[in-house]
Scaffold this active site. Structure first.
Site, PDB file in Angstrom:
ATOM      1  N   HIS A  51       0.833  -1.207   0.000  1.00 39.45           N
ATOM      2  CA  HIS A  51       0.000   0.000   0.000  1.00 39.45           C
ATOM      3  C   HIS A  51       0.867   1.256   0.000  1.00 39.45           C
ATOM      4  CE1 HIS A  51       0.827   1.043   4.201  1.00 39.45           C
ATOM      5  NE2 HIS A  51       0.717  -0.250   4.467  1.00 39.45           N
TER       6      HIS A  51
ATOM      7  N   GLU B 127      -1.681  -7.032   7.675  1.00 36.50           N
ATOM      8  CA  GLU B 127      -0.354  -6.802   8.239  1.00 36.50           C
ATOM      9  C   GLU B 127      -0.214  -7.559   9.551  1.00 36.50           C
ATOM     10  OE1 GLU B 127       2.590  -6.590   7.873  1.00 36.50           O
ATOM     11  OE2 GLU B 127       3.105  -4.496   7.540  1.00 36.50           O
TER      12      GLU B 127
END
Length: 186
Positions: free
Chosen positions: A9, A84
């Site tokens: 990202h 994550e």
């Protein structure tokens, strides 16, 4: 292993501040949005027929996927295994408060902090990465995060999990994995 494009990202407000995000979210900065658009430009030059598209369900990855894949993907699947690393009580706290005294800073800060972070631990992330890749039945574009990206690349390249912190990082990157090799595309 199938061909893979692995995207991290774009920069978030917390990345800029040096905060641990884990499973929490912060919005993309203007730079982060530009990074996602640049990822889209890279992918627009590739032949992605037959590729499946996946994203972490965390907002920063979903936002990046929308910006980067909007022109090439008709459907983007989210998968919780692409989240994550969960850093538990450290989420939202400044990364430098956990760094070792002589820490080596890279584009993602001091990676050694993840070895002692509360939460799921590195072994949990590695297991999620392997499980996700084992379920793939064809080539894929994956939008995820810094630590899971490294473990996905370790598994896909046949590297030992211990090599995770030797792989390149940064934000807004596109890694192309093909026939046991990885290349960062710009």
């Amino acid at each position: 292993m199938h061909d893979l494009y692995i995207l991290r990202h774009g920069e978030t407000t917390w990345n800029r501040e040096g905060r641990m995000q884990g499973h929490l979210n912060a919005p993309l900065t203007d730079l982060g949005q530009a990074q996602a658009a640049a990822q889209g430009a890279v992918l627009a030059q590739r032949d992605l027929r037959g590729f499946a598209f996946y994203s972490s369900p965390l907002a920063r990855a979903v936002q990046t996927a929308g910006l980067a894949l909007g022109g090439v993907a008709t459907e983007i699947h989210t998968d919780a295994r692409l989240r994550e690393i969960d850093v538990g009580a450290w989420q939202g706290k400044l990364r430098h408060s956990f760094a070792a005294p002589n820490a080596v800073e890279g584009p993602d800060g001091d990676l050694s902090v993840y070895a002692s972070a509360p939460g799921e631990g590195l072994a949990g992330v590695a297991a999620r990465a392997r499980a996700f890749l084992a379920d793939l039945d064809g080539p894929a574009v994956i939008v995820c995060h810094g630590i899971i990206s490294r473990f996905l690349r370790c598994a896909a390249l046949g590297l030992d999990d211990a090599a995770w912190d030797t792989l390149p990082g940064g934000q807004g990157n596109v890694f192309y994995l093909h026939k046991g090799r990885a290349e960062e595309l710009h």
